[in-house]
Design a protein around this motif. Structure first.
Motif: not given
Length: 807
Positions: A668, A697, A670, A701, A642-644, A90-91, A617
């Motif tokens: 995904l 990104e 990201t 991912a 970061s965010r996913i 999931r990245g 993240y």
């Protein structure tokens, strides 16, 4: 997509007429141990993908890395040619090629952690199933990871006698043999012995510039399991295993970087002079070692002879890896509902492995890794189960030691003799031909954990979990002169030092150090500015989760989880030019929220599972540039924010008896929200300039991933069964993160099988084709060491026959 639909249509068109009359058929229940106890996969309030050993064999899953091709949301690639795979779920992943780097994805073989991914490359043998757990699993699993876990579960000993063999022969003269025998040795001891070997003396890669092939295989694995009944309430499972791999490694393919929007090459190397310089014999022509579109085309260096010492090194991409280990699992039922479990594991891994980074017959970048690694772990847990409550409490301890020598060859690079035709100072006056990086790492980790599942009502379950970890990691290392005197000569020329051949060549560039290089220039103590770097990091962290499961009906479960996890920091095991390059990166943290449902529909013939997740993240560990005296080279850092976001869908359907359809989709989204990365164009030692790369990104991912398997079987008379099937996977393009040379294109891979066997399962013969359409794809791309841009291509179409027999 058209290729996949065509292959599915071909398979379905060849099926006999199906009986569409309603029958009493149901999907087979899948049992997993994701929560440290046996449960139906649809009763677990987390996202789990599981494959049986038979499915893995049909799909051509022979190693841990192969699992990714059939699991949406999971990718496996490499960040360089060092023999170290990178796992990402999931990245959430760490794109580092150092052997010493811990993975964001936990790898467990029969409940024993494999903390370094280089140890996971052996063949999978006699597998019961593999489970891919997605999202933080911070309360029940030993090592600190942020992405999830992959559990590999072996088949266990049986009381009744069983034995079987499986023999395959495929393209490139590849022979696979696997066999097992299982049964009772005494009244209280059952045992199982399994063996597997893969042999091939024909390479699948072809040299672009000469008559040479690469890709021979020579790998064997053996495992012995002993299930010992100590008394009516206690049992002991002993696991002894070994893997030996003396196969040839994959070579890279060099290409013109302008095809990917880059410069032709990152830095020039000696062989380009004939094609780039006006004085070159082939000026303006395309170098013959560039290639794309053909997965079999590649090139590599077979040997190097030092012009200084006269010593010759075997650089042909190959490995001599050996893993041996043992584990013991004690299970003791103390009283009704209470069980004590103790798991002890020990693994020793040794390798000498050579790889070619640059994708050419020249010597811009080649390396030999010699690794000695020992891992010990101990887990003790107490489990209580009743109708209303289940809890697990335990402690975990692990200790590992690693010693590695990383011998690097760069004689044709811009830092070596490639600098001479281009007239690049100061290297043209004193070229560096070899480097020898040596380091030691020791890690100790201790944790206490608890997990509670409480049935608040008949339909509502609350899950609470927590884990406290204390970890210490010590590291010491340096990049040394390799004994030829070329690095020492370069440093002596540049700094006025008098370093002998073999001396440490890492420059102390810390202004606060008493050995700061600029504080010692011109003094008799200038040699003191070149010394090993030693440091340690201590981590003390809590992590945990809260979950709610609600059984809307007997066949529909909805769940939500909130969880946190961290992955400990580490050190840069790459070649180092300065001590500042070796300053450790810190731990990363992940906060996750997930909503999902698991449903059984159409009278048990359809399972439809879905999940949506949101990740915050922080301090993601990532590759960056280190600004050093010799230029901008490999470095590691933390990305602040970061965010996913994403979603996944899994379908298992049995529309009529004999027809199985499995489909999976992962999406995904990201984004890096805050990161000042090194600007390579504006930075030159000792000045470091950063630029804002927010909005890019994350690496590895892909926005979309799909996979599926369609299989139909029907009787041929009273004694035979016929099967036809296909499986396929799609991975979308990846950005490469801040390193656009790491980007990959999207690709499809389609496999097909046709089999016939006896109705009692005693024998089965299968024809198979993998990568049926001979798709050219490359799951990994990067800068090939110093100068070239390279791609690591996937295997071409292979085909063969497999025969299974049970005694």
């Amino acid at each position: 997509m058209r290729k996949t639909l065509l292959s599915i249509s071909v398979v379905l068109a060849g099926l006999p007429t199906m009986n569409l009359v309603a029958e009493t058929i149901q999907l087979e229940e899948i049992v997993v141990t994701a929560q440290k106890r046996a449960q139906s996969i649809n009763d677990v309030g987390i996202t789990v993908n599981a494959f049986s050993g038979e499915q893995m064999k049909d799909m051509g899953v022979f190693s841990a890395e192969d699992v990714a091709q059939h699991t949406p949301g999971l990718t496996v690639n490499e960040a360089a040619a060092t023999g170290t795979p990178n796992y990402t779920i999931r990245g959430v992943g760490f794109q580092d090629y150092s052997t010493a780097a811990s993975s964001t994805v936990g790898l467990y073989f029969d409940e024993v952690a494999i903390p370094y991914t280089v140890m996971s490359r052996g063949v999978l043998i006699d597998m019961e199933r593999v489970e891919v757990l997605k999202g933080p699993q911070g309360d029940l699993y030993g090592r600190n990871t942020t992405a999830g876990q992959i559990n590999f579960v072996s088949k266990k000993p049986t009381e009744e006698f069983e034995a079987g063999i499986s023999v395959s022969h495929g393209r490139f003269d590849t022979l696979d043999f696997e066999g097992f025998v299982s049964g009772s040795l005494t009244d209280n001891v059952n045992a199982r012995l399994a063996y597997k070997t893969t042999q091939s003396d024909e390479g699948w890669q072809k040299s672009i510039t000469r008559d040479d092939e690469l890709g021979e295989k020579d790998v064997s694995a053996i495992r012995a399991l002993f299930d010992i009944e100590l008394n009516d309430n206690a049992s002991l499972l002993l696991n002894l295993h070994a893997v030996r791999d003396k196969s040839e490694n994959r070579a890279n393919t060099a290409y013109d970087g302008r095809q990917a929007g880059l410069a032709e090459n990152a830095l020039p190397y000696r062989q380009l002079a004939d094609y780039q310089l006006p004085t070159g014999a082939n000026f303006g022509e395309t170098p013959p070692w560039y290639s794309t579109g053909d997965s079999r085309s590649a090139d590599w260096t077979n040997s190097y002879t030092s012009p200084i010492t006269g010593k010759t090194f075997d650089l042909r991409p190959q490995r001599d890896n050996e893993l041996t280990g043992a584990s013991a699992k004690l299970e003791w039922e103390l009283n009704e509902g209470m069980t004590l479990t103790a798991i002890t594991g020990y693994d020793k891994f040794e390798r000498q492995e050579s790889n070619d980074w640059d994708g050419g017959a020249y010597n811009d970048s080649s390396n030999i890794n010699t690794t000695d690694l020992e891992v010990f772990s101990q887990e003790v847990r107490l489990t209580y189960t009743s109708d209303e409550l289940m809890w697990i409490a335990g402690v975990y301890y692990s200790h590992d030691e690693m010693d590695e020598e990383y011998h690097y060859f760069m004689s044709d690079s811009m830092f070596g003799q490639g600098s001479i035709p281009y007239g690049i100072p100061p290297f043209a006056l004193s070229p560096i031909l070899e480097l020898q990086t040596r380091y030691e790492q020791e890690t100790q980790s201790a944790a206490v954990f608890g997990h509670v599942e409480w049935n608040l009502t008949q339909d509502l379950r609350l899950t609470l979990g927590a884990r406290y970890t204390q970890e210490e990691r010590e590291w010491s290392g340096c990049t040394y002169d390799a004994g030829d005197g070329s690095l020492a000569g370069f440093l002596n020329f540049s700094f006025g030092s008098t370093l002998p051949a073999g001396h440490c060549g890492t420059i102390d560039d810390d202004p606060n150090s008493p050995n700061y290089v600029f504080g010692l220039l011109g003094s008799p103590n200038v040699n003191d500015a070149f010394h090993p770097f030693t440091d340690s990091i201590d981590t003390n962290k809590w992590m945990g989760k809260i979950g709610l499961d609600y059984a809307v009906t007997e066949d529909l479960l909805v769940y939500g989880t909130f969880s946190t996890a961290f992955k400990s920091g580490g050190f840069n095991g790459a070649n180092s030019n300065t001590t500042q390059q070796l300053i450790p990166y810190t731990e990363e943290e992940l906060t996750a929220f997930e909503l999902g449902l698991k449903s059984t529909l159409l009278d048990g013939t359809l399972q439809l599972n879905a999940a949506a997740f949101w990740y915050d993240y922080e301090d993601k560990q990532e590759q960056d540039l280190a600004v050093t005296f010799v230029g901008n080279i490999s470095g590691l850092t933390n990305v602040p924010e970061s965010r996913i976001n994403g979603a996944e869908l899994e379908l298992k359907w049995l529309p009529v008896e004999g027809l199985n359809i499995n489909l999976g989709i992962a999406y995904l989204d990201t984004k890096v929200e805050k990161w000042e990365a090194v600007d390579p164009a504006a930075s030159a030692w000792p000045t470091v300039v950063t630029h804002d790369v927010s909005g890019i990104e994350l690496a590895q991912a892909p926005e979309w991933q799909y996979n599926g398997q369609i299989k139909y079987e029907w009787p041929l008379g009273e004694t035979l069964v016929m099967e036809v099937g296909t499986d396929f996977s799609f991975q979308g393009e990846t950005s490469g993160g801040v390193a656009i040379e790491d980007a990959t294109d999207d690709f499809w891979v389609v496999n097909a099988q046709v089999a016939v066997g006896s109705t009692d399962g005693q024998w089965r013969a299968m024809l198979w084709s993998r990568n049926l359409t001979d798709e050219y794809y490359y799951p990994a791309a990067y800068q090939g060491g110093n100068g070239p841009y390279v791609r690591s291509a996937g295997t071409p179409n292979t085909y063969g026959v497999t025969f299974d027999y049970r005694f």
